[in-house]
Design an enzyme around this catalytic site. Structure first.
Site, mmCIF file in Angstrom:
data_model
loop_
_atom_site.group_PDB
_atom_site.id
_atom_site.type_symbol
_atom_site.label_atom_id
_atom_site.label_comp_id
_atom_site.label_asym_id
_atom_site.label_seq_id
_atom_site.Cartn_x
_atom_site.Cartn_y
_atom_site.Cartn_z
ATOM 1 N N ILE A 1 0.734 -1.312 0.049
ATOM 2 C CA ILE A 1 0.038 0.014 -0.127
ATOM 3 C C ILE A 1 0.907 1.322 -0.096
ATOM 4 O O ILE A 1 0.385 2.155 -0.826
ATOM 5 C CB ILE A 1 -1.148 -0.023 1.215
ATOM 6 N N GLY B 1 -5.591 -6.798 0.018
ATOM 7 C CA GLY B 1 -6.197 -6.077 0.915
ATOM 8 C C GLY B 1 -5.552 -4.745 1.233
ATOM 9 O O GLY B 1 -4.691 -4.319 0.223
ATOM 10 N N GLU B 2 -5.503 -4.018 2.331
ATOM 11 C CA GLU B 2 -4.613 -2.941 2.747
ATOM 12 C C GLU B 2 -5.158 -1.650 1.933
ATOM 13 O O GLU B 2 -4.702 -0.669 2.277
ATOM 14 C CB GLU B 2 -3.199 -3.014 2.154
ATOM 15 N N GLY B 3 -5.834 -1.515 1.058
ATOM 16 C CA GLY B 3 -6.732 -0.694 0.058
ATOM 17 C C GLY B 3 -5.542 -0.550 -1.229
ATOM 18 O O GLY B 3 -5.948 0.412 -1.921
#
Length: 341
Positions: A92, A309-311
């Site tokens: 990210i 995930g994580e954005g």
């Protein structure tokens, strides 16, 4: 509710650009959507779109169900990855640097409180949830507090100048929680909702399905807040509040993967107008993600096989949103360019 009074005017502006009608596909829909949002409370449709301080908020928390072996990683990895985010070493961070986006981590309930850091926001609801397979993950008071904290966070971000938000998450065991929420609220079969998360074995997958089923049986068809209490996560609850806060501040959110999309789905069940302020970044490999996207009538911008995930997916899609803004603002019209068709 999103005021669509200027929809036709915005569409006409897009259609008059030097291209065949609809030739820029989803980018045209993104530009139209952003123009509607940025035209709220205006006397006319905006002719110039702007993105200010695009920000990724990574909501982190631990889950009691993680102790049951539903992930390839132990709960300690939640804290370790949060420290990696704060040190700038995660995926990210790399993508935020390429896209010139800010990033902050919200400690919603990691097992251990973290040392103070400029990019860490402490909003702890507890030291991880209870095991959702055996008992309620949290109290009703924690649900309400989490939603309120999420709303207030977004109010602060928007008031500081951000006008495009992205949410990410970190929490070992949180795909189990998201799958349980989705199954309980939608009635979809467990096998549709439960995926392999970070890449678990067949044996772990069967165990994960069984444990999620136990949690879902306690709250199938219950109200959204009750489902969050029974099988939710502290980071998911705060994201639900954050989506509601974005609606209250009329600010778009670029929605990331499965867990974030489930939080968005819950928010729309509580406040349907939330849906008007959502842009969907991508469809991940997680089993239930496509199903919940369909329930939200969402058209994700990307399908890259992501499952991190994580954005990360949201930030990768930010470049496409910027491109939509650029063509809306600066692409010539047929009249401007002297092109006759």
């Amino acid at each position: 509710m999103l005021d669509r009074s200027f929809s036709a005017e915005i569409q006409q502006r897009i259609d008059q650009k030097t291209k065949p009608l609809g030739a820029l596909g989803q980018l045209e829909r993104v530009a139209h959507h952003l123009a509607l949002i940025q035209s709220q409370n205006q006397d006319q449709a905006v002719t110039q779109l702007a993105i200010h301080q695009p920000t990724v908020l990574v909501f982190a928390a631990d889950h009691g169900i993680a102790a049951q072996g539903v992930s390839i990683a132990p709960s300690a990895v939640t804290e370790q990855m949060v420290q990696n985010f704060l040190a700038g070493g995660a995926a990210i961070n790399c993508f935020c640097r390429t896209e010139h986006a800010a990033m902050r981590v919200i400690d919603c309930g990691i097992l251990r409180a973290q040392p103070a850091h400029a990019d860490l926001i402490e909003q702890r609801l507890g030291a991880g949830t209870h095991n959702l397979a055996e008992q309620a993950a949290m109290s009703s008071e924690q649900v309400q507090e989490g939603i309120a904290l999420g709303k207030a966070l977004i109010h602060r971000e928007v008031e500081s100048g951000c006008n495009l938000l992205m949410f990410g998450e970190m929490g070992i065991g949180n795909t189990s929680s998201a799958a349980a929420i989705l199954a309980a609220l939608s009635g979809l079969p467990i096998e549709v909702c439960v995926g392999r998360g970070t890449g678990i074995t067949d044996e772990q997958y069967q165990r994960k399905r069984a444990l999620v089923t136990q949690g879902v049986e306690r709250c199938l068809g219950a109200a959204p807040q009750d489902v969050l209490q029974q099988v939710g996560g502290f980071e998911i609850v705060q994201m639900v509040g954050a989506f509601m806060g974005a609606y209250e501040k009329q600010t778009p959110v670029l929605v990331d993967g499965f867990i974030v999309t489930v939080a968005a789905y819950v928010a729309t069940l509580i406040e349907p107008n939330v849906r008007d302020f959502l842009l969907f970044a991508h469809c991940s490999q997680e089993t239930g993600h496509r199903a919940v996207l369909e329930m939200l009538a969402a058209e994700p911008l990307l399908d890259l096989g992501l499952r991190l995930g994580e954005g990360t997916g949201a930030v990768l899609a930010l470049g496409l949103v910027r491109a939509a803004v650029e063509f809306y603002n600066h692409m010539a019209s047929f009249a401007d360019a002297g092109v006759t068709v």
